[in-house]
Design a protein around this motif. Structure first.
Motif, PDB file in Angstrom:
ATOM      1  N   ARG A  41       0.856  -1.182   0.000  1.00  0.00           N
ATOM      2  CA  ARG A  41       0.000   0.000   0.000  1.00  0.00           C
ATOM      3  C   ARG A  41       0.888   1.227   0.000  1.00  0.00           C
ATOM      4  O   ARG A  41       1.695   1.414   0.902  1.00  0.00           O
ATOM      5  CB  ARG A  41      -0.910  -0.009   1.242  1.00  0.00           C
ATOM      6  CG  ARG A  41      -1.631   1.309   1.513  1.00  0.00           C
ATOM      7  CD  ARG A  41      -2.700   1.587   0.473  1.00  0.00           C
ATOM      8  NE  ARG A  41      -3.524   2.730   0.834  1.00  0.00           N
ATOM      9  CZ  ARG A  41      -3.470   3.925   0.244  1.00  0.00           C
ATOM     10  NH1 ARG A  41      -2.607   4.140  -0.745  1.00  0.00           N
ATOM     11  NH2 ARG A  41      -4.273   4.905   0.610  1.00  0.00           N
ATOM     12  N   HIS A 147     -11.759  -0.014   6.705  1.00  0.00           N
ATOM     13  CA  HIS A 147     -11.510  -0.978   5.628  1.00  0.00           C
ATOM     14  C   HIS A 147     -12.304  -2.259   5.828  1.00  0.00           C
ATOM     15  O   HIS A 147     -11.812  -3.345   5.535  1.00  0.00           O
ATOM     16  CB  HIS A 147     -10.015  -1.278   5.530  1.00  0.00           C
ATOM     17  CG  HIS A 147      -9.151  -0.050   5.582  1.00  0.00           C
ATOM     18  ND1 HIS A 147      -9.211   0.928   4.625  1.00  0.00           N
ATOM     19  CD2 HIS A 147      -8.233   0.369   6.505  1.00  0.00           C
ATOM     20  CE1 HIS A 147      -8.354   1.897   4.935  1.00  0.00           C
ATOM     21  NE2 HIS A 147      -7.767   1.597   6.076  1.00  0.00           N
ATOM     22  N   GLU A 152      -5.691  -2.815   5.308  1.00  0.00           N
ATOM     23  CA  GLU A 152      -5.998  -1.913   4.196  1.00  0.00           C
ATOM     24  C   GLU A 152      -5.611  -2.502   2.839  1.00  0.00           C
ATOM     25  O   GLU A 152      -6.220  -2.177   1.823  1.00  0.00           O
ATOM     26  CB  GLU A 152      -5.288  -0.573   4.404  1.00  0.00           C
ATOM     27  CG  GLU A 152      -5.692   0.477   3.385  1.00  0.00           C
ATOM     28  CD  GLU A 152      -4.986   1.800   3.569  1.00  0.00           C
ATOM     29  OE1 GLU A 152      -5.353   2.768   2.869  1.00  0.00           O
ATOM     30  OE2 GLU A 152      -4.055   1.866   4.408  1.00  0.00           O
ATOM     31  N   TRP A 153      -4.598  -3.347   2.799  1.00  0.00           N
ATOM     32  CA  TRP A 153      -4.145  -3.955   1.540  1.00  0.00           C
ATOM     33  C   TRP A 153      -5.297  -4.601   0.790  1.00  0.00           C
ATOM     34  O   TRP A 153      -5.341  -4.563  -0.441  1.00  0.00           O
ATOM     35  CB  TRP A 153      -3.061  -4.990   1.870  1.00  0.00           C
ATOM     36  CG  TRP A 153      -2.338  -5.555   0.680  1.00  0.00           C
ATOM     37  CD1 TRP A 153      -1.247  -5.034   0.059  1.00  0.00           C
ATOM     38  CD2 TRP A 153      -2.639  -6.786   0.005  1.00  0.00           C
ATOM     39  NE1 TRP A 153      -0.845  -5.848  -0.977  1.00  0.00           N
ATOM     40  CE2 TRP A 153      -1.698  -6.935  -1.029  1.00  0.00           C
ATOM     41  CE3 TRP A 153      -3.619  -7.769   0.153  1.00  0.00           C
ATOM     42  CZ2 TRP A 153      -1.691  -8.028  -1.901  1.00  0.00           C
ATOM     43  CZ3 TRP A 153      -3.617  -8.854  -0.707  1.00  0.00           C
ATOM     44  CH2 TRP A 153      -2.664  -8.975  -1.715  1.00  0.00           C
ATOM     45  N   ARG A 156      -7.634  -2.056  -1.503  1.00  0.00           N
ATOM     46  CA  ARG A 156      -7.083  -1.270  -2.596  1.00  0.00           C
ATOM     47  C   ARG A 156      -7.312  -1.951  -3.941  1.00  0.00           C
ATOM     48  O   ARG A 156      -7.309  -3.187  -4.056  1.00  0.00           O
ATOM     49  CB  ARG A 156      -5.579  -1.040  -2.393  1.00  0.00           C
ATOM     50  CG  ARG A 156      -5.211  -0.428  -1.062  1.00  0.00           C
ATOM     51  CD  ARG A 156      -6.012   0.842  -0.791  1.00  0.00           C
ATOM     52  NE  ARG A 156      -5.741   1.872  -1.800  1.00  0.00           N
ATOM     53  CZ  ARG A 156      -6.387   3.024  -1.857  1.00  0.00           C
ATOM     54  NH1 ARG A 156      -7.351   3.290  -0.987  1.00  0.00           N
ATOM     55  NH2 ARG A 156      -6.083   3.908  -2.788  1.00  0.00           N
ATOM     56  N   ARG A 221     -13.371  -2.149  -3.612  1.00  0.00           N
ATOM     57  CA  ARG A 221     -11.985  -1.686  -3.569  1.00  0.00           C
ATOM     58  C   ARG A 221     -11.882  -0.236  -4.018  1.00  0.00           C
ATOM     59  O   ARG A 221     -12.738   0.256  -4.766  1.00  0.00           O
ATOM     60  CB  ARG A 221     -11.083  -2.591  -4.416  1.00  0.00           C
ATOM     61  CG  ARG A 221     -10.948  -3.988  -3.802  1.00  0.00           C
ATOM     62  CD  ARG A 221     -10.121  -4.922  -4.645  1.00  0.00           C
ATOM     63  NE  ARG A 221      -9.967  -6.210  -3.976  1.00  0.00           N
ATOM     64  CZ  ARG A 221      -8.882  -6.600  -3.316  1.00  0.00           C
ATOM     65  NH1 ARG A 221      -7.841  -5.780  -3.238  1.00  0.00           N
ATOM     66  NH2 ARG A 221      -8.823  -7.774  -2.743  1.00  0.00           N
ATOM     67  N   GLU A 222     -10.844   0.438  -3.560  1.00  0.00           N
ATOM     68  CA  GLU A 222     -10.687   1.860  -3.822  1.00  0.00           C
ATOM     69  C   GLU A 222      -9.335   2.139  -4.479  1.00  0.00           C
ATOM     70  O   GLU A 222      -8.380   1.384  -4.289  1.00  0.00           O
ATOM     71  CB  GLU A 222     -10.779   2.657  -2.512  1.00  0.00           C
ATOM     72  CG  GLU A 222     -12.091   2.473  -1.767  1.00  0.00           C
ATOM     73  CD  GLU A 222     -12.058   3.125  -0.394  1.00  0.00           C
ATOM     74  OE1 GLU A 222     -10.954   3.529   0.038  1.00  0.00           O
ATOM     75  OE2 GLU A 222     -13.119   3.241   0.227  1.00  0.00           O
ATOM     76  N   THR A 223      -9.300   3.232  -5.230  1.00  0.00           N
ATOM     77  CA  THR A 223      -8.049   3.721  -5.796  1.00  0.00           C
ATOM     78  C   THR A 223      -7.970   5.218  -5.561  1.00  0.00           C
ATOM     79  O   THR A 223      -8.999   5.886  -5.410  1.00  0.00           O
ATOM     80  CB  THR A 223      -7.948   3.426  -7.303  1.00  0.00           C
ATOM     81  OG1 THR A 223      -9.060   4.029  -7.980  1.00  0.00           O
ATOM     82  CG2 THR A 223      -7.930   1.931  -7.568  1.00  0.00           C
ATOM     83  N   THR A 224      -6.740   5.744  -5.562  1.00  0.00           N
ATOM     84  CA  THR A 224      -6.570   7.174  -5.327  1.00  0.00           C
ATOM     85  C   THR A 224      -7.144   7.987  -6.477  1.00  0.00           C
ATOM     86  O   THR A 224      -7.811   8.997  -6.261  1.00  0.00           O
ATOM     87  CB  THR A 224      -5.076   7.502  -5.132  1.00  0.00           C
ATOM     88  OG1 THR A 224      -4.580   6.729  -4.043  1.00  0.00           O
ATOM     89  CG2 THR A 224      -4.892   8.985  -4.837  1.00  0.00           C
TER      90      THR A 224
END
Length: 891
Positions: A41, A147, A152-153, A156, A221-224
């Motif tokens: 991460r 999360h 958290e991994w 993502r 899942r999330e991305t920046t």
């Protein structure tokens, strides 16, 4: 294929201070090189990029030491040591092995990344937020609250392919202690990710059921960056496409189109199978989260699809409800089987849409709504999945909200043009709710998004926003929804029955309720929109608020103009209205000059004189020999009869200062402006040095008009005037503009309903008078009064229990003088405020009299106590008189 790899021995030696000229980054072929790869991460401002890694030894000492202190450098160093321990010479780390300054290199790396992880010999998954020596086996919402209870991994977007692609994934905790590998942890990883352990252990070729299933893995899942939601999935689908950072959600649309080019998997159209999102429009999903409920979907080849359709239409449960004339279609399926297989196997992508053939059937009584059958199932033994479509005669759109009965004809395979174009056309709505504060209501907020000031932007294809209003003193709360549904506007008002939940929870509930009904709400509104006869048309919706003395009145202008004003107002309403009323068509003045709230043009239709005020075209009235001032009000039938002036009735206030406007026309000479009558002919007026004045549009004046509304019902108001030099006229105001403020309009009453309320009030007043204490010997109640009271009690005893009685509301002015406090609930156990003595006396007297007169048994007295509370709330009393009151036959 070439990739940049870290020479792990060179990295370690350089960290120790060695001045070797050995390059730390080298280009090698990933298909023949044995290397380890890092999955982690990213941490903001802590990672080491390509340039820093290449030029570390060339930096100034202070800068080099700053880089070495970063967590990202520590990860590179520790993973290099781990690689050496495992016998590897090479390591790939995404932070420093990609030159992100080169768009071509970045695009190539993203398109190759799945292969690089797949070809790695071992992957190190670094979980920075695990402190202990073991992998967590249970969800911990307290530790990982952001999360979903796991490290958290697992939340993502990029780590999804980094988990699936490598054959060997080794997990490490914060201190780089090994805590297990993918094979050993397959069961718990399946629980966390919803990916079967067969796929986790053996790869994508060992059990993937459908495109929709893969999408479901990425749903939470999330991305920046929003584009990475799509780019992180390229390898999982074997798709390659250029990177266009800045395109936002369009990246996910491009991904779906590339998948459609490579695959004939209908499950890509089966997003939102549970109807949780209910987004209408494009046939393609907006985001991977739309596939959240698609984890068990199976796709099928066209041959099996045709066979399942044939079996479905021949099933007794289906054939039994299909008209005999349609059963011939079943035989056609058998005859055209091979042709249908070819037809269902093709899908071409055109500009803005997909050309595809699907079995479709229309909904009964509708020429625009259809049900389409897809070549996929929610479970291996389940029925074929279907989606609803809306047609505008040329294109088909994804549609939610079908309420019609089930189709009664068999599906027919036909070519469709499914639109994937996301229509961004919108309406700019200006919300005017300045008058709600007159009755102590406030705007609590909006859902699902905030609005800037009073401006709301609604997408024409499918959009909805909910605004919540509340009066905390009266414990009344309601929500107003504004929406568009396939180009049709609608509005709706929902009353909060519970009034005890946080406003955001209530707003969400109201939003979901309206969203599920938006098709019907839009259809109802469409009838009024088509009957609108002019650009000045407006629509009014009046909804009574249960157990209160108010109604919400929502009014808006013509929606198709692209910009409109919507007004939310509170009016006194006894419940005797026709409500909840259908929308009424009215007219609203849209002459271009701002007014304090919506107005309806008034006065005779002609003659009117055309001119411009500050460039806005207007038609003003001329009343010879009548002195008219700005703010005058009265009747106009047909001439204006002045009754007063709003500014003279109240003390002057600088906030009411009129707005000065420039007057002009097509014919001007010097300081004289010539205006022509709309009736035609040669009727003109010459205005010498004209000066325009208009009412200001501010909160103070809006509140004033609202305050005057009870006594100035349906009266006209002078909102604009044109003044000239007085020596040329008998009056210095030859022209004026008349309007009726919408806040001065009153709805008609339902006579029968009003009569019933009158009866309720009379009976309740009888009981309240009976409960008053005796003040003198001469104030003894006669037998007639006792008979009247007995009748009133019987009236309410009969009325109690009728379901619809709780929806009766009335403006009971009698109770306005009461100061009713709250009392403790029987099961609350907490002290409350003192109960009003009068209400306490009334309750005791009613219970006593009902017991003696109506012979109520003891076991029913508790019910009587609650009924008294119910009628009190119904008639406008705020207090809930359902407290723990001792009721006996001796009271």
């Amino acid at each position: 294929m070439q990739m940049l790899l870290l020479d792990v021995k060179a990295v370690i030696e350089r960290d120790k201070g060695a001045t070797s000229q050995t390059e730390v980054l080298n280009e090698l072929d990933d298909t023949i090189t044995s290397y380890a790869i890092l999955s982690h991460r990213w941490q903001k401002s802590q990672e080491v990029d390509y340039d820093e890694m290449m030029n570390l030894m060339k930096m100034e000492t202070s800068k080099r030491e700053e880089v070495k202190q970063r967590n990202g450098y520590e990860k590179i160093l520790r993973s290099s040591k781990q690689a050496i321990s495992d016998g590897f010479d090479w390591l790939w780390v995404d932070t420093c092995c990609i030159n992100k300054h080169s768009s071509s290199e970045l695009s190539e790396a993203i398109n190759s990344m799945y292969r690089w992880y797949e070809n790695s010999t071992k992957c190190y998954a670094y979980l920075y937020d695990i402190d202990g020596p073991t992998f967590p086996v249970e969800q911990n919402l307290k530790r990982y609250s952001k999360h979903k209870g796991w490290p958290e991994w697992f939340s993502r977007g990029w780590t999804l392919q980094e988990l699936i692609a490598p054959r060997d994934v080794q997990f490490f905790n914060k201190e780089w202690v090994s805590i297990g590998n993918k094979r050993e942890l397959a069961d718990i990883l399946e629980k966390i990710t919803r990916i079967s352990k067969d796929i986790l252990i053996s790869g994508m070729n060992s059990g993937v059921c459908s495109v929709a299933q893969i999408m479901s893995w990425a749903a939470d899942r999330e991305t920046t960056r929003p584009e990475d939601r799509a780019y992180s999935l390229l390898g999982l689908f074997g798709v390659h496409m250029p990177m266009v950072y800045g395109e936002g959600r369009s990246a996910f649309q491009r991904l779906q189109l590339e998948i459609i080019r490579l695959s004939n998997d209908h499950s890509i159209f089966a997003w939102d199978p549970e109807g949780r999102i209910r987004r209408c429009g494009s046939i393609l999903a907006d985001d991977p989260s739309d596939f959240r409920d698609c984890g068990s979907i199976w796709s099928m080849e066209p041959e099996w699809f045709v066979q399942r359709v044939k079996s479905h239409v021949q099933h007794p449960s289906v054939a039994g409800r299909i008209m005999p004339a349609n059963l011939i279609k079943s035989a056609v399926l058998a005859v055209r089987r091979n042709a249908l297989v070819r037809e269902l196997s093709t899908c071409s992508i055109a500009s803005g849409g997909l050309q595809i053939s699907l079995p479709v059937v229309p909904y009964p009584g509708s020429s625009s709504r259809f049900r389409a059958t897809l070549g996929c199932v929610a479970s291996p033994e389940g029925p074929l999945m279907t989606i609803d479509l809306h047609s505008d005669s040329t294109r088909y759109y994804r549609y939610f909200g079908a309420t019609e009965q089930q189709p009664t004809t068999l599906p027919r395979v036909k070519p469709l043009f499914l639109s994937y174009y996301q229509d961004k056309s919108h309406c700019n709505l200006t919300l005017d709710d300045r008058t709600v504060s007159f009755y102590d209501f406030t705007r609590y907020g909006t859902f699902p998004r905030d609005i800037v000031g009073n401006s709301v932007k609604l997408l024409l294809k499918n959009d909805l926003i909910v605004v919540v209003y509340a009066n905390d003193k009266a414990d009344v709360r309601f929500a107003v929804g504004f929406g568009y549904y396939f180009g049709s506007p609608w509005t709706h008002v929902v009353y909060d029955e519970s009034r005890h939940t946080p406003w955001k929870s209530y707003a969400r509930k109201a939003y979901e309720s309206m969203r599920d009904r938006q098709r019907d709400l839009a259809d109802n509104m469409a009838d009024h929109s088509t009957r609108a006869s002019s650009d000045t048309a407006s629509f009014i919706k009046h909804v009574h608020l249960p157990r209160s003395i108010w109604a919400a009145r929502v009014m808006w202008g013509v929606w198709h103009r692209g910009n409109c004003m919507v007004t939310v107002d509170l009016v006194l309403c006894s419940g005797c209205c026709q409500g909840p009323l259908d929308c009424k068509t009215s007219t609203t003045d849209w002459n271009g000059v701002e007014t304090p709230g919506p107005m309806q043009e008034a006065g005779p239709s002609s003659p009117k004189y055309g001119l411009y005020m500050d460039g806005a075209q207007m038609q003003l009235l001329h009343f010879p020999d009548i002195q008219i001032e700005l703010g005058d009000y009265g009747h106009c039938s047909p001439t204006f009869e002045r009754n007063g002036n709003i500014f003279q009735d109240l003390a002057a206030n600088p906030a009411y200062n009129p707005i000065k406007r420039k007057v002009s026309s097509e014919t001007m000479e010097g300081d004289t402006v010539t205006v022509w009558a709309s009736a035609g002919g040669d009727l003109t007026l010459d205005l010498r040095q004209p000066a325009g004045l208009s009412l200001p549009n501010n909160q103070e004046l809006v509140s004033l008009l609202k305050a005057l509304s009870p006594r100035l019902v349906d009266k006209c108001l002078v909102t604009s005037v044109v003044r000239v030099r007085p020596q040329f006229w008998s009056t210095n105001t030859p022209l004026c503009y008349l309007s009726i403020p919408q806040v001065w309009r009153r709805d008609t009453f339902d006579i029968e309903q009003r009569a019933r309320f009158k009866k309720i009030r009379e009976q309740f007043y009888t009981l309240s008078n009976w409960s008053r204490p005796v003040t003198s010997a001469g104030d003894r109640r006669s037998s007639n009064n006792k008979t009247t009271t007995k009748g009133a009690i019987k009236y309410f005893s009969d009325l109690f229990g009728i379901e619809h009685f709780e929806s009766y509301f009335g403006k009971i002015t009698f109770f306005k003088e009461l100061s009713v406090g709250r009392v403790p609930s029987p099961d609350s156990g907490t002290p409350g405020e003192e109960q009003d003595p009068f209400i306490a006396a009334l309750t005791k007297t009613l219970c006593k009299t009902m017991d003696k007169v109506c012979k109520f048994p003891k076991h029913r007295m508790q019910g009587v106590k609650h009924e008294i509370g119910a009628i009190s709330k119904t008639l406008g009393i705020k207090a809930c008189i359902t407290a723990n009151i001792n009721i006996t036959t001796e009271c």
